[in-house]
Design an enzyme around this catalytic site. Structure first.
Site, PDB file in Angstrom:
ATOM      1  N   TYR A 115     -16.115  17.345 -14.960  1.00 27.00           N
ATOM      2  CA  TYR A 115     -16.576  15.958 -15.029  1.00 27.00           C
ATOM      3  C   TYR A 115     -17.640  15.708 -13.952  1.00 27.00           C
ATOM      4  O   TYR A 115     -17.493  16.145 -12.804  1.00 27.00           O
ATOM      5  CB  TYR A 115     -15.362  15.037 -14.828  1.00 27.00           C
ATOM      6  CG  TYR A 115     -15.699  13.569 -14.817  1.00 27.00           C
ATOM      7  CD1 TYR A 115     -16.091  12.931 -15.978  1.00 27.00           C
ATOM      8  CD2 TYR A 115     -15.632  12.842 -13.638  1.00 27.00           C
ATOM      9  CE1 TYR A 115     -16.415  11.582 -15.974  1.00 27.00           C
ATOM     10  CE2 TYR A 115     -15.944  11.490 -13.618  1.00 27.00           C
ATOM     11  CZ  TYR A 115     -16.337  10.865 -14.787  1.00 27.00           C
ATOM     12  OH  TYR A 115     -16.653   9.530 -14.772  1.00 27.00           O
ATOM     13  N   ASP A 152      -7.481  18.939 -14.200  1.00 26.25           N
ATOM     14  CA  ASP A 152      -7.795  17.612 -14.721  1.00 26.25           C
ATOM     15  C   ASP A 152      -7.351  17.591 -16.192  1.00 26.25           C
ATOM     16  O   ASP A 152      -7.956  18.248 -17.033  1.00 26.25           O
ATOM     17  CB  ASP A 152      -9.302  17.358 -14.584  1.00 26.25           C
ATOM     18  CG  ASP A 152      -9.747  15.990 -15.113  1.00 26.25           C
ATOM     19  OD1 ASP A 152      -9.000  15.377 -15.900  1.00 26.25           O
ATOM     20  OD2 ASP A 152     -10.852  15.554 -14.742  1.00 26.25           O
ATOM     21  N   ARG A 176       0.853  -1.196   0.000  1.00 27.53           N
ATOM     22  CA  ARG A 176       0.000   0.000   0.000  1.00 27.53           C
ATOM     23  C   ARG A 176       0.887   1.244   0.000  1.00 27.53           C
ATOM     24  O   ARG A 176       0.635   2.217  -0.693  1.00 27.53           O
ATOM     25  CB  ARG A 176      -0.956   0.012   1.197  1.00 27.53           C
ATOM     26  CG  ARG A 176      -1.632   1.374   1.390  1.00 27.53           C
ATOM     27  CD  ARG A 176      -2.915   1.348   2.221  1.00 27.53           C
ATOM     28  NE  ARG A 176      -2.869   0.483   3.376  1.00 27.53           N
ATOM     29  CZ  ARG A 176      -2.157   0.714   4.491  1.00 27.53           C
ATOM     30  NH1 ARG A 176      -1.443   1.823   4.613  1.00 27.53           N
ATOM     31  NH2 ARG A 176      -2.176  -0.145   5.485  1.00 27.53           N
ATOM     32  N   LYS A 183      -8.550   6.530 -19.332  1.00 26.97           N
ATOM     33  CA  LYS A 183      -8.867   7.037 -20.667  1.00 26.97           C
ATOM     34  C   LYS A 183      -7.618   6.961 -21.565  1.00 26.97           C
ATOM     35  O   LYS A 183      -7.134   5.888 -21.823  1.00 26.97           O
ATOM     36  CB  LYS A 183      -9.426   8.458 -20.547  1.00 26.97           C
ATOM     37  CG  LYS A 183     -10.470   8.617 -19.420  1.00 26.97           C
ATOM     38  CD  LYS A 183     -11.748   7.839 -19.647  1.00 26.97           C
ATOM     39  CE  LYS A 183     -12.656   7.779 -18.418  1.00 26.97           C
ATOM     40  NZ  LYS A 183     -13.021   9.063 -17.811  1.00 26.97           N
TER      41      LYS A 183
HETATM   42  C1  LIG Z   1     -13.449   9.445 -16.503  1.00 22.58           C
HETATM   43  C2  LIG Z   1     -13.047  10.779 -16.013  1.00 22.58           C
HETATM   44  C3  LIG Z   1     -12.785  11.000 -14.654  1.00 22.58           C
HETATM   45  C4  LIG Z   1     -12.980   9.909 -13.608  1.00 22.58           C
HETATM   46  O1  LIG Z   1     -12.010   8.921 -13.678  1.00 22.58           O
HETATM   47  P1  LIG Z   1     -12.261   7.364 -13.336  1.00 22.58           P
HETATM   48  O2  LIG Z   1     -11.010   6.706 -13.767  1.00 22.58           O
HETATM   49  O3  LIG Z   1     -13.482   6.939 -14.103  1.00 22.58           O
HETATM   50  O4  LIG Z   1     -12.501   7.288 -11.858  1.00 22.58           O
HETATM   51  C5  LIG Z   1     -12.354  12.254 -14.276  1.00 22.58           C
HETATM   52  N1  LIG Z   1     -12.202  13.263 -15.173  1.00 22.58           N
HETATM   53  C6  LIG Z   1     -12.475  13.089 -16.476  1.00 22.58           C
HETATM   54  C7  LIG Z   1     -12.293  14.232 -17.416  1.00 22.58           C
HETATM   55  C8  LIG Z   1     -12.900  11.844 -16.943  1.00 22.58           C
HETATM   56  O5  LIG Z   1     -13.174  11.696 -18.247  1.00 22.58           O
END
Ligand SMILES: *Cc1c(COP(=O)(O)O)cnc(C)c1O
Length: 378
Positions: free
Chosen positions: A98, A170, A46, A195
């Site tokens: 998001y 982000d 961890r 992604k």
């Molecule tokens: C999918 C997404 C998230 C969340 O991430 P997860 O891996 O699904 O927890 C946050 N920000 C954006 C822009 C996303 O497309």
């Protein structure tokens, strides 16, 4: 070294035990100590795991930060970031972030006394006006989802610096291949690595990179304290995905540009949202802060019925949520990714019933266009 080279080489210089060229999957929870407290840098997975450490060093290098941290998902990464704050603190968030980001603050952290104001971060004056004495951070996303709204990251960094706020970006849609927010003045960058970084729809993960080493220490403490870490298999897969980020991002973009231009001329398409189109609002701002426009496109066909026809008829595009992988995906935000937003609010944001979102993959673009063409016909 340039980014395309660092994608392949950063973070790992061969396995010290065997010389293995790729990082082994250290499928292990604990590590033998020679004597109490005498070990090779790892005590418990961890806290630290060699496969994860290679990933964390790699992503820190790519984003140009002092420290990288990996998490079990993008939301696990954001949860850990929000643990930096305390009851009575105030955050400013983009009004178009998001959905899961909004939900985590509004439905979870608000219960613990963390306050937030949501503003249109395309307007720096609105951001400055929302600052309170207890404001601690500014959280933005650019381009946003699904309308690809552009926020000026340098302007956000100026405001953050003037008021002593952390700027948290982000960077999921752009990836460090196209946009590096830390170089533009941000303090923290985070991703849903699920992604584009992963890129193959085969894992869920998140990453964070920070500029300031002391902030990196605080986050490493929180990462270990909260424990939302990814396992070594997913870290390995993510490293494998990142190695091809440059070639993938170039193809995603070349395909998306072609498709956006084709859609813009199609008689049944009312409007196309793609930062690479010269008439896209924020096109110039985006060009100043990013090296490319990415692979996400939204377009409005004017009615829910036609949108429904298109997603029913496509054969190559897969009807699915998520984005950023090698295969092309299609979805209707109003009924899928953004269904939880109240209809009036959706309308106000421009997320209409006829809006379709594409995550353009790296298939042959002529096949993708032919598929959309037959789906839009009739
Ligand atoms: C999918 C997404 C998230 C969340 O991430 P997860 O891996 O699904 O927890 C946050 N920000 C954006 C822009 C996303 O497309």
């Amino acid at each position: 070294m340039r980014l395309s080279t660092r994608l392949i080489h950063a973070g790992f210089d061969g396995d010290p035990a065997t010389g293995a060229v790729t990082v082994p999957i250290y499928q292990v929870s604990t590590y033998r100590q020679e004597a109490v407290g005498r070990h090779k840098g790892y005590e418990y997975s961890r806290t630290g795991n060699p496969t994860r450490a290679a990933l964390e060093a790699l992503i820190a290098d790519l984003e140009g930060g002092s420290r990288g941290l990996a998490f079990a998902s993008g939301m696990a990464a954001l949860t850990t970031l929000l643990l930096l704050f305390q009851a009575g603190d105030h955050l400013i968030l983009g009004d178009d972030v998001y959905g899961g980001t909004f939900r985590l603050q509004d439905k979870v952290f608000r219960r613990f006394g963390l306050e937030a104001t949501y503003v249109d971060t395309r307007r720096p004056e609105h951001v400055a006006a929302a600052i309170q004495p207890n404001t601690r951070a500014l959280l933005v996303e650019t381009p946003t989802n699904p309308l690809l709204k552009i926020t000026d990251l340098r302007a956000m960094a100026d405001i953050a610096r003037q008021h002593g706020l952390l700027l948290i970006v982000d960077n999921t849609f752009m990836t460090p291949y196209w946009q590096r927010p830390l170089e533009l003045g941000a303090d923290i960058v985070w991703h849903s690595a699920t992604k584009y970084l992963g890129g193959h729809s085969d894992l869920v993960a998140g990453v964070v990179v920070v500029r300031d080493p002391a902030l990196g220490e605080r986050l490493a403490f929180l990462q270990n304290a909260a424990g939302a870490v990814p396992g070594p298999q997913d870290c390995y897969l993510l490293i494998r995905g990142i190695k091809t980020l440059a070639v993938r991002m170039k193809e995603h973009e070349a395909n998306a540009r072609r498709i956006a231009q084709w859609l813009a001329r199609h008689p049944r398409v009312r409007r196309v949202y793609y930062p690479g189109l010269p008439d896209h609002p924020g096109h110039e701002v985006h060009k100043r802060q990013a090296g490319g426009f990415g692979g996400m496109i939204s377009f409005d066909v004017g009615s829910g019925e036609l949108a429904d026809q298109v997603v029913r008829r496509v054969r190559l595009f897969t009807l699915a949520e998520s984005l950023g992988a090698v295969e092309s995906l299609i979805e209707i935000p109003a009924r899928m990714t953004h269904a939880a937003i109240p209809p009036e609010r959706r309308q106000a944001l421009g997320v209409t019933d006829g809006l379709i979102r594409l995550s353009v993959g790296i298939e042959d673009v002529e096949d993708l266009i032919a598929d959309l063409d037959q789906a839009l016909a009739g």
